[in-house]
Design a protein around this motif. Sequence first.
Motif, PDB file in Angstrom:
ATOM      1  N   ARG A 145       1.219  -1.369   0.160  1.00  0.00           N
ATOM      2  CA  ARG A 145      -0.026   0.275   0.439  1.00  0.00           C
ATOM      3  C   ARG A 145       1.076   0.904   0.015  1.00  0.00           C
ATOM      4  N   GLY A 146       1.798   1.036   0.648  1.00  0.00           N
ATOM      5  CA  GLY A 146       2.951   2.745   0.394  1.00  0.00           C
ATOM      6  C   GLY A 146       3.204   2.477  -0.803  1.00  0.00           C
ATOM      7  N   LEU A 147       3.929   1.102  -1.390  1.00  0.00           N
ATOM      8  CA  LEU A 147       4.597   1.389  -2.951  1.00  0.00           C
ATOM      9  C   LEU A 147       2.699   2.178  -3.384  1.00  0.00           C
ATOM     10  N   VAL A 148       2.151   1.956  -3.315  1.00  0.00           N
ATOM     11  CA  VAL A 148       0.880   1.815  -4.373  1.00  0.00           C
ATOM     12  C   VAL A 148       1.095   3.541  -4.304  1.00  0.00           C
ATOM     13  N   ALA A 149       0.905   4.466  -2.843  1.00  0.00           N
ATOM     14  CA  ALA A 149       0.734   5.510  -2.347  1.00  0.00           C
ATOM     15  C   ALA A 149       2.396   6.011  -3.084  1.00  0.00           C
ATOM     16  N   SER A 150       3.132   5.619  -3.596  1.00  0.00           N
ATOM     17  CA  SER A 150       4.654   6.270  -4.360  1.00  0.00           C
ATOM     18  C   SER A 150       4.131   6.510  -5.444  1.00  0.00           C
ATOM     19  N   ALA A 151       3.519   5.170  -6.279  1.00  0.00           N
ATOM     20  CA  ALA A 151       3.251   5.452  -7.849  1.00  0.00           C
ATOM     21  C   ALA A 151       2.360   6.224  -7.511  1.00  0.00           C
ATOM     22  N   GLY A 152       1.530   6.806  -7.095  1.00  0.00           N
ATOM     23  CA  GLY A 152       0.695   8.540  -7.306  1.00  0.00           C
ATOM     24  C   GLY A 152       1.177   9.221  -7.065  1.00  0.00           C
ATOM     25  N   LEU A 153       2.178   9.127  -6.432  1.00  0.00           N
ATOM     26  CA  LEU A 153       2.845  10.217  -6.267  1.00  0.00           C
ATOM     27  C   LEU A 153       3.742  10.983  -7.456  1.00  0.00           C
ATOM     28  N   TRP A 154       4.432   9.492  -7.932  1.00  0.00           N
ATOM     29  CA  TRP A 154       4.923   9.331  -8.945  1.00  0.00           C
ATOM     30  C   TRP A 154       4.369  10.363 -10.416  1.00  0.00           C
ATOM     31  N   ALA A 155       3.134   9.994 -10.336  1.00  0.00           N
ATOM     32  CA  ALA A 155       1.914  10.229 -11.484  1.00  0.00           C
ATOM     33  C   ALA A 155       2.237  11.615 -11.325  1.00  0.00           C
ATOM     34  N   ALA A 156       1.851  12.741 -10.057  1.00  0.00           N
ATOM     35  CA  ALA A 156       1.535  13.822  -9.739  1.00  0.00           C
ATOM     36  C   ALA A 156       2.889  14.883  -9.910  1.00  0.00           C
ATOM     37  N   SER A 157       3.645  14.182 -10.069  1.00  0.00           N
ATOM     38  CA  SER A 157       4.889  14.606 -10.077  1.00  0.00           C
ATOM     39  C   SER A 157       5.425  14.760 -11.698  1.00  0.00           C
ATOM     40  N   PHE A 158       4.751  14.106 -12.773  1.00  0.00           N
ATOM     41  CA  PHE A 158       4.997  14.566 -13.690  1.00  0.00           C
ATOM     42  C   PHE A 158       4.264  15.212 -14.633  1.00  0.00           C
ATOM     43  N   LEU A 159       2.696  15.341 -13.996  1.00  0.00           N
ATOM     44  CA  LEU A 159       1.631  16.828 -14.140  1.00  0.00           C
ATOM     45  C   LEU A 159       2.324  18.097 -14.189  1.00  0.00           C
ATOM     46  N   ALA A 160       3.426  18.207 -12.634  1.00  0.00           N
ATOM     47  CA  ALA A 160       3.757  18.877 -13.025  1.00  0.00           C
ATOM     48  C   ALA A 160       4.584  19.484 -13.870  1.00  0.00           C
ATOM     49  N   ILE A 161       5.319  18.386 -14.732  1.00  0.00           N
ATOM     50  CA  ILE A 161       6.075  18.998 -15.769  1.00  0.00           C
ATOM     51  C   ILE A 161       5.627  19.274 -16.953  1.00  0.00           C
TER      52      ILE A 161
END
Length: 439
Positions: free
Chosen positions: A307-323
């Motif tokens: 579950r912590g790794l799923v949260a990590s994947a979600g944060l990665w997705a959000a970071s690419f939306l910023a770029i």
Amino acid sequence: MALRADGDSPSRNEPFRWLRDRRTVVFGRSLDAFRGFRRPVYAIAIGRLVNVFGSGLVYPFASVHFHLQVGIPLSLVGLGLLANNVATAAGTALGGYLADRYGRRPIMVWSMALSTLTLSAYALVATAAQFVAVATAAGLTVGLYAPASQAMTADLTDAAERERGYALLKVASNAGFGTGFVVGGVLYSFASTAIFVADGLTSGVVAAVLLAVLPRVHDGRATASLADSVDAWRRAVTRPRILALALLNVGFAVMYAQMQATVPVVAAETLSLSSAQLGTLYVLNPAVIVLFQMPLVAAVTRWRRTRGLVASAGLWAASFLAIMAVPGVPRLVGVALVGVFLVVRTAAEILHAPLATSLASDLGRAAERGSQLSLLEIAKRLGMGVGAAVGGVFFDYGLQHLLWPLLVAVCVAIALGLLALERRLSSAENGSVPVSSSD
């Protein structure tokens, strides 16, 4: 003035006193998370700090230097980074096998000693062919280190403190990275090739330190025949669940690669940031890790690791939306968005690194740790190589606007894969701690 029920007059500073007390408690707990390890664990952490300081000298500037200064096309820079990561993967496979067969300490020392030469050789690169050759040699020598050091850390910690142990190494790494970014930015501005020599020298320092202080906590199975030891390695790295975790780690590593391969190019070409400005901005990555690595890992201790790794994947997705939003915005806003990317992707990294490594450590026997952790590292290196090469192609052909939504889709696929893997893990393997009735 009205009196309080206990007879004391209220203080205007009461809310601030509460805030100070709360801050003291949080800070104290954060410091507690650094305590209680055996001395060799701290030695490994210090060695990591010194070595990664050298990596930090070159990390944000390598693609910019070889593309913009040496004149190598970005797609060939990406090819060199792919070669580096493939070679690192090969070195990691060999390092995991050797760490289980001959012990952790000698492999760690030899890796750092050889890397002194191969990393310094980057200073001599003048052509694309030379870049690929040096990147390959450096990848082989550096690759030997990770599985041996991770296995030794697992050997020196018990299950309850293992995630903290890996988090400690992550903090040490990023304290070194942060200092390296700043020093590298200044050094690169007037002696660009010196940063590569300095990177190599730090590996030599680490080799000497490790040789002096590390114990032999795992003597390996050197007495076994070559055929038996190779067969044991094959069994360790072909277990289905460790293979599934390694495949997911390839996807995570594709995300990691963008911080080195493509985002610096966005910052340099789209936002016209200098090397010193880029190095200073990149300090956000290690600064966030140093400040929040231990508290965030402590906060998810009772979570299932998946579950912590799923949260990590979600944060990665959000970071690419910023770029994705950087082109077309005012320069100051673009710089802020790169900063948002660095902070959010760092939060993703904080969760990913210790959780994935701890999960891999608990999926097999202690005698197989070097091999199984090497598989995870191989997957990471392959993913970083693929991510760098694919990112370079997207940029060279003017398709960079399509790269970021593709990466978001990969993050979603990773999250779904983690939830599928979760069903094949026991609670103990997945790191979830049962909550007692008194909690």
